[in-house]
Design a protein around this motif. Structure first.
Motif, PDB file in Angstrom:
ATOM      1  N   ILE A 298       0.858  -1.175   0.000  1.00 53.98           N
ATOM      2  CA  ILE A 298       0.000   0.000   0.000  1.00 53.98           C
ATOM      3  C   ILE A 298       0.894   1.225   0.000  1.00 53.98           C
ATOM      4  O   ILE A 298       1.813   1.336   0.821  1.00 53.98           O
ATOM      5  N   VAL A 299       0.695   2.122  -0.942  1.00 48.73           N
ATOM      6  CA  VAL A 299       1.568   3.290  -1.111  1.00 48.73           C
ATOM      7  C   VAL A 299       0.705   4.527  -1.258  1.00 48.73           C
ATOM      8  O   VAL A 299      -0.516   4.452  -1.444  1.00 48.73           O
ATOM      9  N   SER A 300       1.330   5.692  -1.182  1.00 50.22           N
ATOM     10  CA  SER A 300       0.638   6.971  -1.379  1.00 50.22           C
ATOM     11  C   SER A 300       1.492   7.865  -2.250  1.00 50.22           C
ATOM     12  O   SER A 300       2.710   7.749  -2.308  1.00 50.22           O
ATOM     13  N   SER A 301       0.864   8.761  -2.953  1.00 49.91           N
ATOM     14  CA  SER A 301       1.556   9.702  -3.823  1.00 49.91           C
ATOM     15  C   SER A 301       0.665  10.915  -4.025  1.00 49.91           C
ATOM     16  O   SER A 301      -0.460  10.973  -3.520  1.00 49.91           O
ATOM     17  N   GLY A 302       1.189  11.866  -4.799  1.00 51.81           N
ATOM     18  CA  GLY A 302       0.378  13.038  -5.116  1.00 51.81           C
ATOM     19  C   GLY A 302       0.841  14.282  -4.394  1.00 51.81           C
ATOM     20  O   GLY A 302       1.952  14.367  -3.856  1.00 51.81           O
ATOM     21  N   LYS A 303      -0.034  15.268  -4.360  1.00 54.37           N
ATOM     22  CA  LYS A 303       0.291  16.581  -3.809  1.00 54.37           C
ATOM     23  C   LYS A 303       0.357  16.508  -2.297  1.00 54.37           C
ATOM     24  O   LYS A 303      -0.511  15.912  -1.652  1.00 54.37           O
ATOM     25  N   GLN A 304       1.400  17.130  -1.750  1.00 51.05           N
ATOM     26  CA  GLN A 304       1.613  17.111  -0.310  1.00 51.05           C
ATOM     27  C   GLN A 304       1.135  18.417   0.329  1.00 51.05           C
ATOM     28  O   GLN A 304       0.804  19.387  -0.339  1.00 51.05           O
ATOM     29  N   HIS A 305       1.117  18.356   1.667  1.00 55.75           N
ATOM     30  CA  HIS A 305       0.812  19.535   2.495  1.00 55.75           C
ATOM     31  C   HIS A 305      -0.559  20.126   2.168  1.00 55.75           C
ATOM     32  O   HIS A 305      -0.734  21.349   2.173  1.00 55.75           O
ATOM     33  N   LEU A 306      -1.501  19.281   1.904  1.00 57.62           N
ATOM     34  CA  LEU A 306      -2.878  19.740   1.675  1.00 57.62           C
ATOM     35  C   LEU A 306      -3.628  19.803   3.000  1.00 57.62           C
ATOM     36  O   LEU A 306      -3.492  18.926   3.849  1.00 57.62           O
ATOM     37  N   ARG A 307      -4.399  20.852   3.134  1.00 56.82           N
ATOM     38  CA  ARG A 307      -5.306  20.955   4.273  1.00 56.82           C
ATOM     39  C   ARG A 307      -6.737  20.882   3.745  1.00 56.82           C
ATOM     40  O   ARG A 307      -7.066  21.485   2.729  1.00 56.82           O
ATOM     41  N   ALA A 308      -7.538  20.130   4.452  1.00 57.61           N
ATOM     42  CA  ALA A 308      -8.928  19.953   4.038  1.00 57.61           C
ATOM     43  C   ALA A 308      -9.843  20.270   5.200  1.00 57.61           C
ATOM     44  O   ALA A 308      -9.421  20.333   6.360  1.00 57.61           O
ATOM     45  N   VAL A 309     -11.115  20.473   4.869  1.00 62.96           N
ATOM     46  CA  VAL A 309     -12.128  20.751   5.886  1.00 62.96           C
ATOM     47  C   VAL A 309     -12.967  19.493   6.081  1.00 62.96           C
ATOM     48  O   VAL A 309     -13.542  18.962   5.128  1.00 62.96           O
ATOM     49  N   GLY A 310     -13.026  19.021   7.315  1.00 65.06           N
ATOM     50  CA  GLY A 310     -13.779  17.817   7.621  1.00 65.06           C
ATOM     51  C   GLY A 310     -13.491  17.376   9.037  1.00 65.06           C
ATOM     52  O   GLY A 310     -12.831  18.082   9.807  1.00 65.06           O
ATOM     53  N   THR A 311     -13.995  16.212   9.382  1.00 67.51           N
ATOM     54  CA  THR A 311     -13.701  15.624  10.682  1.00 67.51           C
ATOM     55  C   THR A 311     -12.605  14.583  10.485  1.00 67.51           C
ATOM     56  O   THR A 311     -12.826  13.604   9.758  1.00 67.51           O
ATOM     57  N   PRO A 312     -11.417  14.775  11.074  1.00 65.80           N
ATOM     58  CA  PRO A 312     -10.310  13.835  10.829  1.00 65.80           C
ATOM     59  C   PRO A 312     -10.702  12.381  11.089  1.00 65.80           C
ATOM     60  O   PRO A 312     -10.356  11.498  10.304  1.00 65.80           O
ATOM     61  N   GLY A 313     -11.435  12.141  12.186  1.00 66.25           N
ATOM     62  CA  GLY A 313     -11.833  10.763  12.475  1.00 66.25           C
ATOM     63  C   GLY A 313     -12.743  10.190  11.394  1.00 66.25           C
ATOM     64  O   GLY A 313     -12.608   9.033  11.005  1.00 66.25           O
ATOM     65  N   ALA A 314     -13.683  11.025  10.885  1.00 70.80           N
ATOM     66  CA  ALA A 314     -14.589  10.549   9.842  1.00 70.80           C
ATOM     67  C   ALA A 314     -13.835  10.289   8.546  1.00 70.80           C
ATOM     68  O   ALA A 314     -14.084   9.294   7.859  1.00 70.80           O
ATOM     69  N   VAL A 315     -12.893  11.190   8.191  1.00 73.01           N
ATOM     70  CA  VAL A 315     -12.104  10.986   6.976  1.00 73.01           C
ATOM     71  C   VAL A 315     -11.280   9.716   7.103  1.00 73.01           C
ATOM     72  O   VAL A 315     -11.155   8.936   6.145  1.00 73.01           O
ATOM     73  N   ALA A 316     -10.728   9.482   8.301  1.00 71.48           N
ATOM     74  CA  ALA A 316      -9.950   8.266   8.516  1.00 71.48           C
ATOM     75  C   ALA A 316     -10.834   7.022   8.332  1.00 71.48           C
ATOM     76  O   ALA A 316     -10.402   6.028   7.748  1.00 71.48           O
ATOM     77  N   GLN A 317     -12.063   7.085   8.803  1.00 68.25           N
ATOM     78  CA  GLN A 317     -12.963   5.941   8.641  1.00 68.25           C
ATOM     79  C   GLN A 317     -13.319   5.717   7.175  1.00 68.25           C
ATOM     80  O   GLN A 317     -13.431   4.577   6.720  1.00 68.25           O
ATOM     81  N   VAL A 318     -13.517   6.817   6.423  1.00 75.67           N
ATOM     82  CA  VAL A 318     -13.818   6.671   4.998  1.00 75.67           C
ATOM     83  C   VAL A 318     -12.641   6.009   4.282  1.00 75.67           C
ATOM     84  O   VAL A 318     -12.819   5.068   3.494  1.00 75.67           O
ATOM     85  N   LEU A 319     -11.425   6.505   4.530  1.00 70.91           N
ATOM     86  CA  LEU A 319     -10.249   5.915   3.893  1.00 70.91           C
ATOM     87  C   LEU A 319     -10.067   4.470   4.329  1.00 70.91           C
ATOM     88  O   LEU A 319      -9.695   3.604   3.518  1.00 70.91           O
ATOM     89  N   ALA A 320     -10.334   4.187   5.613  1.00 73.25           N
ATOM     90  CA  ALA A 320     -10.197   2.816   6.092  1.00 73.25           C
ATOM     91  C   ALA A 320     -11.177   1.890   5.368  1.00 73.25           C
ATOM     92  O   ALA A 320     -10.840   0.753   5.021  1.00 73.25           O
ATOM     93  N   ALA A 321     -12.396   2.374   5.124  1.00 70.15           N
ATOM     94  CA  ALA A 321     -13.371   1.565   4.401  1.00 70.15           C
ATOM     95  C   ALA A 321     -12.903   1.283   2.982  1.00 70.15           C
ATOM     96  O   ALA A 321     -13.043   0.156   2.469  1.00 70.15           O
ATOM     97  N   LEU A 322     -12.334   2.300   2.304  1.00 74.71           N
ATOM     98  CA  LEU A 322     -11.851   2.105   0.937  1.00 74.71           C
ATOM     99  C   LEU A 322     -10.649   1.157   0.908  1.00 74.71           C
ATOM    100  O   LEU A 322     -10.547   0.289   0.026  1.00 74.71           O
ATOM    101  N   ILE A 323      -9.749   1.333   1.868  1.00 71.31           N
ATOM    102  CA  ILE A 323      -8.559   0.477   1.913  1.00 71.31           C
ATOM    103  C   ILE A 323      -8.950  -0.964   2.227  1.00 71.31           C
ATOM    104  O   ILE A 323      -8.441  -1.915   1.621  1.00 71.31           O
ATOM    105  N   GLU A 324      -9.886  -1.133   3.172  1.00 66.43           N
ATOM    106  CA  GLU A 324     -10.342  -2.484   3.499  1.00 66.43           C
ATOM    107  C   GLU A 324     -11.063  -3.112   2.311  1.00 66.43           C
ATOM    108  O   GLU A 324     -10.924  -4.308   2.049  1.00 66.43           O
ATOM    109  N   ASN A 325     -11.825  -2.304   1.598  1.00 59.83           N
ATOM    110  CA  ASN A 325     -12.522  -2.805   0.419  1.00 59.83           C
ATOM    111  C   ASN A 325     -11.528  -3.309  -0.631  1.00 59.83           C
ATOM    112  O   ASN A 325     -11.731  -4.343  -1.264  1.00 59.83           O
TER     113      ASN A 325
END
Length: 426
Positions: free
Chosen positions: A298-325
């Motif tokens: 599992i790797v990551s790439s792309g633009k760094q140092h991005l800030r986004a608006v959201g709930t960090p825990g919720a974003v982590a759960q969304v990414l976890a669901a995609l990664i688990e999928n």
């Protein structure tokens, strides 16, 4: 209830018939008697006029001549001064109706009698008519009472059955109305209650399903960390694994709070500005052991140092669901790529697997929809979490699969020259 309605209606009708029927009988009896008296009086006056005309014309006056002038059931006596009394008809016996003596211009008097039995017969016919009308009124009242009782009792039975179904756990509304405003109001309230109960039950079932799915991954990861602690004697390793375990406990707490918040109001978010890199790196660190265990990366790439608006825990759960999928249904290397489009930060998750079957398509985000023997909840929950903070989760490509998490972006300070270079693989 039906019996009471019928009895009460019948009682009212009988009272009305008794009051008005007796009054009508009395009035009709008097009217018939008065009419009979007027008839015999009129008959006497008419006979007196006939006798006057025959006396003045010096014509013969006899019972045979006057017989046709008197009705069959009447008896008349004509007395002319200086002559014998003339009787026409048969003298009635018993009670009679006697006219007033009619006196002619030549001094003659006429008396007419009629048996009272004729009045009695007429009164009897009138009573029979009144009784027949009363009987028809009673029959009509009973039929109307039965119809009205059924119209009122049947809806109440239906409403009772609806209430019983609600109490037994069947919250399906019936949407049945009866044309009675008060009963329709009760039906509206029961249907509204049924819909609220159905929503509550759905929310509870959804919370239980979401909780079982969302808590599974953090608990599995925490269990792995605790197993690592039990298998090592190195204090540094124990400390490192314990620190990671505590972090995962905090994430687990955040998951629980998030699930409870969504259960109360799925639209309620606690969006803040956060560093997207930190969330991605945390997910990479958490999932790498699982991917190494199956010989994948599992790797990551792309633009760094991005800030986004959201709930960090919720974003982590969304990414976890995609990664688990991707771990369960995909193949090869899983890549997380960050990019910017407009005023949005996008995190794309892709793998080298066969992709999403064509028969699933856009339905991949529906609950219970799954390409394999999974719950079909993960992506649906992930989309809900993304939308709760104003973002969105979409399937950008089916084969190979590419899922994109779109989040609002906050501007950063002008990046340094090193940050403006080509994105690096992390």
């Amino acid at each position: 209830m039906r019996r009471r309605l019928i009895q009460s209606t019948l009682a009212v009708v009988l009272v009305v018939i008794a009051v008005f029927g007796v009054s009508l009988v009395i009035v009709e009896t008097r009217t018939i008697s008065t009419s009979a008296q007027e008839r015999v009086d009129s008959e006497a006056q008419r006979l007196a006029s006939i006798v006057d005309s025959r006396i003045l014309g010096d014509e013969r006056i006899s019972p045979e001549i006057l017989k046709d002038q008197v009705a069959d059931d009447r008896y008349a006596v004509i007395r002319i001064p200086g002559r014998a009394a003339i009787e026409v008809g048969t003298e009635p016996t018993g009670d009679v109706i006697r006219s007033k003596s009619a006196r002619g211009e030549q001094g003659e008097t006429v008396l007419v009698e009629e048996p009272r039995s004729s009045v009695t017969r007429e009164v009897g016919r009138t009573l029979l008519i009144i009784a027949a009308v009363a009987l028809l009124a009673v029959i009509a009242a009973v039929l109307l009472a039965v119809r009205q009782a059924n119209r009122l009792a049947s809806p109440l039975t239906d409403l009772a059955e609806t209430a019983e179904r609600l109490g037994s756990g069947d919250p399906r509304p019936r949407h049945k109305r009866y044309g009675v405003p008060e009963l329709d109001r009760v039906a509206d309230v029961l249907d509204s209650s049924a819909e609220r109960i159905a929503r509550m039950l759905t929310a509870e079932r959804r919370l239980a399903a979401d909780a079982s799915h969302q808590l599974r991954t953090p608990l599995t990861a925490l269990s792995m960390r605790l197993e690592e602690i039990t298998l090592t004697d190195d204090p540094d390793t124990v400390k490192e694994e314990a620190t990671i375990a505590l972090t995962q406990v905090e994430r687990l707490t955040d998951v629980v709070e998030r699930l409870l918040t969504n259960a109360r109001d799925p639209r309620t978010g606690s969006a803040v500005s956060f560093d997207l890199d930190e969330v991605i790196q945390q997910q990479l660190a958490e999932w790498r052991p699982a991917y190494r265990g199956v010989g994948r990366a599992i790797v990551s790439s792309g633009k760094q140092h991005l800030r986004a608006v959201g709930t960090p825990g919720a974003v982590a759960q969304v990414l976890a669901a995609l990664i688990e999928n991707s771990l369960m249904h995909g193949g090869g290397t899983v890549a997380l790529r960050t990019r910017v489009t407009g005023n949005q930060a996008v995190v794309e998750v892709t793998d080298e697997g066969p992709g999403v079957p064509a028969d699933l398509g856009a339905r991949i985000f529906e609950r219970t929809i799954s390409g394999r023997n999974s719950t079909g909840i993960g992506l649906a929950v992930a989309r809900d979490l993304a939308e709760a903070d104003g973002g969105r989760l979409e399937m950008l490509q089916a084969q190979p699969p590419v899922f994109g998490l779109f989040l609002s972006r906050t501007p950063l300070k002008k990046p340094s020259a090193s940050q403006e270079e080509e994105p690096t693989v992390r």
